[in-house]
Enzyme design. Structure first.
Site, PDB file in Angstrom:
ATOM      1  N   VAL A  85       6.041 -94.892 -73.015  1.00  0.00           N
ATOM      2  CA  VAL A  85       6.957 -93.788 -72.654  1.00  0.00           C
ATOM      3  C   VAL A  85       8.245 -93.812 -73.475  1.00  0.00           C
ATOM      4  O   VAL A  85       8.991 -92.838 -73.482  1.00  0.00           O
ATOM      5  CB  VAL A  85       7.298 -93.771 -71.143  1.00  0.00           C
ATOM      6  CG1 VAL A  85       6.079 -93.424 -70.312  1.00  0.00           C
ATOM      7  CG2 VAL A  85       7.953 -95.069 -70.686  1.00  0.00           C
ATOM      8  N   TYR A 103      18.731-103.611 -64.206  1.00  0.00           N
ATOM      9  CA  TYR A 103      17.764-102.816 -63.429  1.00  0.00           C
ATOM     10  C   TYR A 103      18.493-101.804 -62.538  1.00  0.00           C
ATOM     11  O   TYR A 103      18.115-100.629 -62.461  1.00  0.00           O
ATOM     12  CB  TYR A 103      16.931-103.788 -62.595  1.00  0.00           C
ATOM     13  CG  TYR A 103      15.766-103.181 -61.847  1.00  0.00           C
ATOM     14  CD1 TYR A 103      14.620-102.755 -62.518  1.00  0.00           C
ATOM     15  CD2 TYR A 103      15.787-103.083 -60.458  1.00  0.00           C
ATOM     16  CE1 TYR A 103      13.537-102.235 -61.820  1.00  0.00           C
ATOM     17  CE2 TYR A 103      14.707-102.563 -59.754  1.00  0.00           C
ATOM     18  CZ  TYR A 103      13.582-102.142 -60.435  1.00  0.00           C
ATOM     19  OH  TYR A 103      12.509-101.630 -59.735  1.00  0.00           O
TER      20      TYR A 103
HETATM   21  P1  NAI Z   1       4.060-102.877 -62.117  1.00  0.00           P
HETATM   22  O1  NAI Z   1       4.724-103.796 -63.071  1.00  0.00           O
HETATM   23  O2  NAI Z   1       2.968-103.409 -61.239  1.00  0.00           O
HETATM   24  O3  NAI Z   1       3.481-101.607 -62.911  1.00  0.00           O
HETATM   25  C1  NAI Z   1       4.259-100.904 -63.849  1.00  0.00           C
HETATM   26  C2  NAI Z   1       3.349-100.171 -64.817  1.00  0.00           C
HETATM   27  O4  NAI Z   1       4.191 -99.513 -65.773  1.00  0.00           O
HETATM   28  C3  NAI Z   1       2.421-101.120 -65.592  1.00  0.00           C
HETATM   29  O5  NAI Z   1       1.099-100.624 -65.573  1.00  0.00           O
HETATM   30  C4  NAI Z   1       3.013-101.121 -66.983  1.00  0.00           C
HETATM   31  O6  NAI Z   1       2.053-101.328 -68.011  1.00  0.00           O
HETATM   32  C5  NAI Z   1       3.622 -99.719 -67.057  1.00  0.00           C
HETATM   33  N1  NAI Z   1       4.640 -99.647 -68.084  1.00  0.00           N
HETATM   34  C6  NAI Z   1       5.655-100.513 -68.319  1.00  0.00           C
HETATM   35  N2  NAI Z   1       6.343-100.147 -69.422  1.00  0.00           N
HETATM   36  C7  NAI Z   1       5.755 -99.011 -69.882  1.00  0.00           C
HETATM   37  C8  NAI Z   1       6.017 -98.164 -70.991  1.00  0.00           C
HETATM   38  N3  NAI Z   1       7.006 -98.421 -71.851  1.00  0.00           N
HETATM   39  N4  NAI Z   1       5.225 -97.073 -71.167  1.00  0.00           N
HETATM   40  C9  NAI Z   1       4.192 -96.807 -70.321  1.00  0.00           C
HETATM   41  N5  NAI Z   1       3.913 -97.589 -69.243  1.00  0.00           N
HETATM   42  C10 NAI Z   1       4.680 -98.679 -69.041  1.00  0.00           C
HETATM   43  O7  NAI Z   1       5.232-102.219 -61.254  1.00  0.00           O
HETATM   44  P2  NAI Z   1       5.210-101.577 -59.781  1.00  0.00           P
HETATM   45  O8  NAI Z   1       5.630-102.625 -58.833  1.00  0.00           O
HETATM   46  O9  NAI Z   1       3.960-100.840 -59.551  1.00  0.00           O
HETATM   47  O10 NAI Z   1       6.442-100.568 -59.920  1.00  0.00           O
HETATM   48  C11 NAI Z   1       6.288 -99.192 -60.269  1.00  0.00           C
HETATM   49  C12 NAI Z   1       7.671 -98.540 -60.259  1.00  0.00           C
HETATM   50  O11 NAI Z   1       8.271 -98.707 -58.978  1.00  0.00           O
HETATM   51  C13 NAI Z   1       8.645 -99.137 -61.275  1.00  0.00           C
HETATM   52  O12 NAI Z   1       9.444 -98.096 -61.808  1.00  0.00           O
HETATM   53  C14 NAI Z   1       9.487-100.069 -60.443  1.00  0.00           C
HETATM   54  O13 NAI Z   1      10.757-100.287 -60.994  1.00  0.00           O
HETATM   55  C15 NAI Z   1       9.564 -99.301 -59.125  1.00  0.00           C
HETATM   56  N6  NAI Z   1       9.865-100.160 -57.991  1.00  0.00           N
HETATM   57  C16 NAI Z   1       8.993-101.134 -57.552  1.00  0.00           C
HETATM   58  C17 NAI Z   1       9.323-101.923 -56.464  1.00  0.00           C
HETATM   59  C18 NAI Z   1       8.408-102.987 -55.927  1.00  0.00           C
HETATM   60  O14 NAI Z   1       8.773-103.636 -54.948  1.00  0.00           O
HETATM   61  N7  NAI Z   1       7.248-103.208 -56.490  1.00  0.00           N
HETATM   62  C19 NAI Z   1      10.595-101.759 -55.760  1.00  0.00           C
HETATM   63  C20 NAI Z   1      11.426-100.719 -56.291  1.00  0.00           C
HETATM   64  C21 NAI Z   1      11.065 -99.953 -57.355  1.00  0.00           C
END
Ligand code: NAI
Length: 465
Positions: free
Chosen positions: A280, A371
């Site tokens: 992205v 973050y």
């Molecule tokens: P995760 O790390 O399990 O998944 C994130 C996904 O984004 C991965 O598949 C990764 O390959 C993809 N990604 C990372 N950089 C990328 C890029 N440059 N281009 C395209 N794809 C990319 O994370 P999760 O836990 O599923 O989190 C999803 C969203 O929710 C994130 O924005 C995170 O900050 C937010 N979030 C998560 C929380 C949690 O407790 N898990 C709490 C608060 C927010």
């Protein structure tokens, strides 16, 4: 990831031991399944005046399309399934939900009657009950006494949510002055908060600013005919969002980095959508997303900015690389993609942007200045982007998850992880599906009047704001 404690205190012998020791016993939350009734038991509507009467009438109407003031019956999940709506608490009654219509309070003295009536039924609430307030914002326009009463509702709601047990939640809909209680987004939000789709949303107040949006023809498939892009869709929350949007009728374009290509393809296949391998942060990411959606599906309606990364470090030890990579992925990419979509001329039919913020971006978190800068940035971004979309009937909103059980949070050291899980009113971490349900609601036609806000999915975090 499995929460062993949650399972132990809810099963057989260990449940009894936990009871005897007086240990906290978080409930296994009831989550949405198609065909489930909206509310499983009688609904008490409290409050006096025309708005309370209208809400009670709309909720009890199951006569189908075009019957209620909102045009389409908001209550029935399945045809013929009546909601049993009552207006006065009866001795010993057990209500599955209590809706407090408080739009007409004009002085703090007006709160006693409905709130004490709510108090009188709390002890008999069943597990997984719902409390929903409908109120007006505490703006200066109506004078100090009205503002005091309205702001008081905020305090009451958040306190009641902290008193509930056994998976019950309390949330509120704050309806802008001039918007009726039958506006699509008031009914849409009421329905979302009453349903099991909001299982991990607790102690939150959602603003409805306009009477924009529309009630869906089919509540089970509100996204029929829409094309949605989800970034970071290869795993975790993104994969759950892709599945949920597809369940609700959307055709999904799943986006993730080439290194996650195999997982991405599996997700895209599962949801009968298409995969786009894309970082992205690429300078032309927005253009490539649009080209893919137009070429493969002929349109683009919904963009979910979910891709995100963590690079935690105390500020005293922060490096330029750690700072820069977080800003690049978590917020700068979203800004650039939005700009490319908004200037394309192809993202103009009731477009929806939903972006993933975080409670860290609201309350702050030790070791997360980078973050929190990016996630606070997301909240600012949707606030300023929403007005750019209103001319097309569009919206931009954010979802702020608290602790959610994913690969990202699996990396937190075990003791800290246990603590983080318990520090909310529901005493557990949320599941990716909880975030996905909230994203799906904000992406739906019935959320068209929610313009530039953030809805937290955190079980009412006890720490921070
Ligand atoms: P995760 O790390 O399990 O998944 C994130 C996904 O984004 C991965 O598949 C990764 O390959 C993809 N990604 C990372 N950089 C990328 C890029 N440059 N281009 C395209 N794809 C990319 O994370 P999760 O836990 O599923 O989190 C999803 C969203 O929710 C994130 O924005 C995170 O900050 C937010 N979030 C998560 C929380 C949690 O407790 N898990 C709490 C608060 C927010």
């Amino acid at each position: 990831m499995t929460d062993t404690y949650l399972n132990l205190v809810n099963s057989g012998f260990t449940k009894k031991i936990a009871q005897q020791l007086g240990l906290p016993r978080p409930a296994i939350l009831r989550r949405f399944r198609p065909g489930q009734p909206l509310v499983d038991g009688p609904v008490l509507v409290l409050g006096s005046g025309p708005d309370a009467d209208t809400v009670a009438r709309v909720l009890s109407s199951t006569s189908g399309h075009g019957a209620a003031d909102g045009g389409i019956d908001p209550a029935s999940t399945m045809p013929g399934r009546d909601l049993d709506v009552r207006r006065d608490p009866g001795a010993g009654d057990r209500y599955a939900a209590v809706v407090l219509v408080l739009t007409e309070v004009a002085h703090p003295n007006d709160l006693a009657d409905p709130i004490l009536k709510l108090g009188s039924v709390l002890k008999a609430l069943p597990a997984h009950a719902r409390i929903v307030t409908i109120s007006r914002p505490a703006t200066p326009d109506e004078g100090p006494a009205t503002a005091a009463a309205r702001q008081g509702i905020d305090g009451i709601l958040r306190s009641v949510a902290k008193e509930l047990r056994a998976g019950a939640t309390a949330n509120g809909v704050v309806v802008a002055d001039g918007v009726t209680v039958t506006a699509p987004s008031v009914l849409g939000a009421l329905r979302f908060f009453l349903s099991t789709r909001s299982a991990f949303v607790d102690g939150q107040l959602l603003d409805v600013d306009t009477d924009g949006g529309a009630l869906p023809l089919d509540w089970d498939r509100p996204l029929d005919g829409r094309v949605a892009v989800v970034t970071g869709a290869a795993r975790g929350i993104g994969a759950a969002i892709a599945a949920t949007l597809a369940r609700d009728g959307a055709t999904v374009v799943a986006v993730d980095v080439p290194a996650a290509g195999e997982q991405l393809a599996a997700v895209a296949n599962r949801v009968h959508g298409t995969a786009l391998q894309l970082d992205v942060t690429a300078p032309d990411a927005g253009t490539r997303i649009l080209e893919h959606a137009m070429a493969r599906h002929g349109r683009l309606d919904i963009v979910v900015h979910n891709a995100g990364i963590l690079r935690d470090k105390l500020l005293a030890n922060m490096t330029a690389e750690r700072w820069g990579s977080i800003i690049a992925v978590n917020i700068a990419a979203q800004l650039r993609i939005n700009e490319q979509l908004l200037t394309s001329g192809d993202f103009t039919t009731e477009p929806r942007i939903v972006a993933l913020a975080s409670t860290s971006g609201i309350a702050g978190n030790r070791g997360q200045t980078n973050y929190a800068a990016s996630k606070g940035g997301v909240i600012g971004m949707v606030r300023a982007t929403a007005p750019l979309l209103t001319a097309f009937g569009g919206t931009a909103n954010a979802v702020a998850p608290g602790f959610i059980e994913t690969d990202m949070t699996a990396k937190i050291p075990p003791v800290m992880r246990q603590v983080a899980r318990r520090l909310n009113s529901l005493q557990q971490g949320g599941q990716p599906i909880d975030v996905a349900e909230t994203v799906a609601f904000l992406a739906s036609p019935q959320a068209g009047g929610v313009v530039g806000h953030v809805l937290r999915v955190c079980g009412q975090n006890l720490v921070g704001q």
